[in-house]
Design a protein around this motif. Structure first.
Motif, PDB file in Angstrom:
ATOM      1  N   PRO A  38       1.653   7.103  -5.809  1.00 57.18           N
ATOM      2  CA  PRO A  38       1.460   6.661  -7.602  1.00 57.18           C
ATOM      3  C   PRO A  38       3.042   6.637  -8.212  1.00 57.18           C
ATOM      4  N   GLU A  39       3.618   7.925  -8.299  1.00 58.87           N
ATOM      5  CA  GLU A  39       4.396   7.464  -9.259  1.00 58.87           C
ATOM      6  C   GLU A  39       5.678   5.931  -9.287  1.00 58.87           C
ATOM      7  N   ASN A  40       5.588   5.473  -8.074  1.00 62.90           N
ATOM      8  CA  ASN A  40       5.966   4.143  -8.298  1.00 62.90           C
ATOM      9  C   ASN A  40       5.192   3.250  -9.166  1.00 62.90           C
ATOM     10  N   PHE A  41       3.999   3.166  -9.267  1.00 60.14           N
ATOM     11  CA  PHE A  41       3.067   2.645  -9.915  1.00 60.14           C
ATOM     12  C   PHE A  41       2.886   2.826 -11.209  1.00 60.14           C
ATOM     13  N   THR A  42       3.223   3.919 -11.319  1.00 59.89           N
ATOM     14  CA  THR A  42       2.883   4.938 -12.908  1.00 59.89           C
ATOM     15  C   THR A  42       4.879   4.327 -13.789  1.00 59.89           C
ATOM     16  N   GLY A  43       5.542   4.509 -12.345  1.00 64.29           N
ATOM     17  CA  GLY A  43       7.081   4.340 -13.202  1.00 64.29           C
ATOM     18  C   GLY A  43       7.614   2.686 -13.707  1.00 64.29           C
ATOM     19  N   HIS A  44       7.306   2.021 -12.435  1.00 61.25           N
ATOM     20  CA  HIS A  44       7.565   0.788 -12.479  1.00 61.25           C
ATOM     21  C   HIS A  44       6.171  -0.540 -12.868  1.00 61.25           C
ATOM     22  N   VAL A  45       5.226  -0.069 -12.102  1.00 63.16           N
ATOM     23  CA  VAL A  45       3.683  -1.619 -12.594  1.00 63.16           C
ATOM     24  C   VAL A  45       3.988  -1.428 -14.114  1.00 63.16           C
ATOM     25  N   VAL A  46       3.311  -0.306 -14.500  1.00 66.37           N
ATOM     26  CA  VAL A  46       3.031   0.157 -16.089  1.00 66.37           C
ATOM     27  C   VAL A  46       4.000  -0.065 -16.832  1.00 66.37           C
TER      28      VAL A  46
ATOM     29  N   TRP B 172       0.517  -1.338   0.597  1.00 65.73           N
ATOM     30  CA  TRP B 172      -0.347  -0.279   0.184  1.00 65.73           C
ATOM     31  C   TRP B 172       0.913   0.833  -0.041  1.00 65.73           C
ATOM     32  N   ASP B 173       1.501   1.510   1.042  1.00 63.55           N
ATOM     33  CA  ASP B 173       2.735   2.320   1.316  1.00 63.55           C
ATOM     34  C   ASP B 173       3.526   2.458  -0.631  1.00 63.55           C
ATOM     35  N   TRP B 174       4.082   1.144  -0.765  1.00 60.15           N
ATOM     36  CA  TRP B 174       4.962   1.057  -2.197  1.00 60.15           C
ATOM     37  C   TRP B 174       4.078   2.515  -3.006  1.00 60.15           C
ATOM     38  N   TRP B 175       2.650   1.296  -3.611  1.00 58.04           N
ATOM     39  CA  TRP B 175       2.513   1.176  -4.782  1.00 58.04           C
ATOM     40  C   TRP B 175       0.716   2.484  -4.922  1.00 58.04           C
ATOM     41  N   VAL B 176       0.503   2.427  -3.845  1.00 58.09           N
ATOM     42  CA  VAL B 176      -0.837   3.314  -3.529  1.00 58.09           C
ATOM     43  C   VAL B 176      -0.459   4.755  -2.957  1.00 58.09           C
ATOM     44  N   LEU B 177       0.650   4.779  -1.640  1.00 63.22           N
ATOM     45  CA  LEU B 177       0.522   6.966  -1.037  1.00 63.22           C
ATOM     46  C   LEU B 177       1.699   7.208  -2.367  1.00 63.22           C
TER      47      LEU B 177
END
Length: 255
Positions: free
Chosen positions: A48-56, A41-46
């Motif tokens: 969001p740049e981690n989600f868009t920069g790594h997961v996507v 939750w802290d890494w991907w949700v709080l």
């Protein structure tokens, strides 16, 4: 519906057991699911740049490589499957190439394409094309002789015969290859991101391991499992719709 609930009940029970063992063991290498979910939750949700920069980017690479390999595999598989002479010439080459472990070619792809998306796509495509290609060959060979003879009698155009006769007959085996290749593409996506890149889920797993942040590392591993489950579920839904004309077993109807 009953089997669906049974499967998720077993899964929930295993998570509870993991949580209890994690509490009692208090081992930093194997954190309980509650800490993993909190880290995710802290890494991907709080952030969001981690989600868009790594997961996507990872998902885009995975799906792009899988789609390219699927199109090439189905096209070549149908072509080779309907030509005995072509298969005689291409067979030994296919056996040789599919015997090469894709991770062993990562240094070669680094030399050819440099570090980046091109190298990662090449790794994924080379590794996942074989299940699709070989299953397409088997599917094209399994076309009923009666359908072939009937098509010849009515002089059906070549393209219409391939799309209307060969492709539907080979579809069950093609989808079997697509499911296997989709799982492999997730594995190869992670492997390709361990070398020469600073974004993606694989690179973040390596960074978490180097920083001894094992909770975040487990959060990445769980994320990969969720991605794999979601992609497989989506593909099964497409398969059921595409092969709705096929008779299904009683177990499949109630699944």
């Amino acid at each position: 519906m009953t089997k669906f609930l049974q499967r998720w009940t077993v899964f929930a029970g295993l998570v509870v057991i993991w949580q209890l063992l994690g509490w009692f063991a208090d081992d930093p290498f194997f954190p309980p699911p509650s800490k993993i979910v909190s880290a995710a939750w802290d890494w991907w949700v709080l952030e969001p740049e981690n989600f868009t920069g790594h997961v996507v980017p990872s998902v885009v690479r995975l799906l792009s490589g899988w789609v390219i390999a699927s199109v090439l595999g189905v096209s070549l598989g149908l072509l080779l499957g309907r030509s005995d002479r072509a298969m005689e010439y291409a067979g030994p080459l296919l056996v040789f190439l599919r015997s090469i472990p894709p991770p062993a070619l990562v240094p070669v792809f680094l030399l050819l394409f440099k570090a980046g998306t091109s190298m990662q796509l090449a790794t994924i495509v080379f590794g996942v094309i074989w299940p699709v290609l070989l299953n397409s060959v088997d599917g094209a060979r399994s076309v009923d002789v009666t359908k072939v003879d009937t098509s010849a009698v009515f002089r059906i155009p070549r393209w219409q015969w391939v799309l209307g006769v060969v492709l539907p007959a080979a579809s069950p085996k093609i989808f079997a290859g697509l499911r296997v290749s989709l799982s492999l593409s997730l594995v190869l996506m992670v492997i390709s991101e361990l070398v020469g890149t600073d974004n993606g889920i694989g690179s973040q797993l390596m960074q978490a391991q180097r920083e001894f942040d094992y909770t975040r590392m487990w959060a990445g591993i769980v994320l990969l499992g969720v991605l794999g489950y979601g992609l497989n579920t989506a593909l099964l839904a497409v398969e059921r719709r595409a092969l709705a004309w096929q008779p299904r077993s009683r177990d499949e109807q109630h699944a």
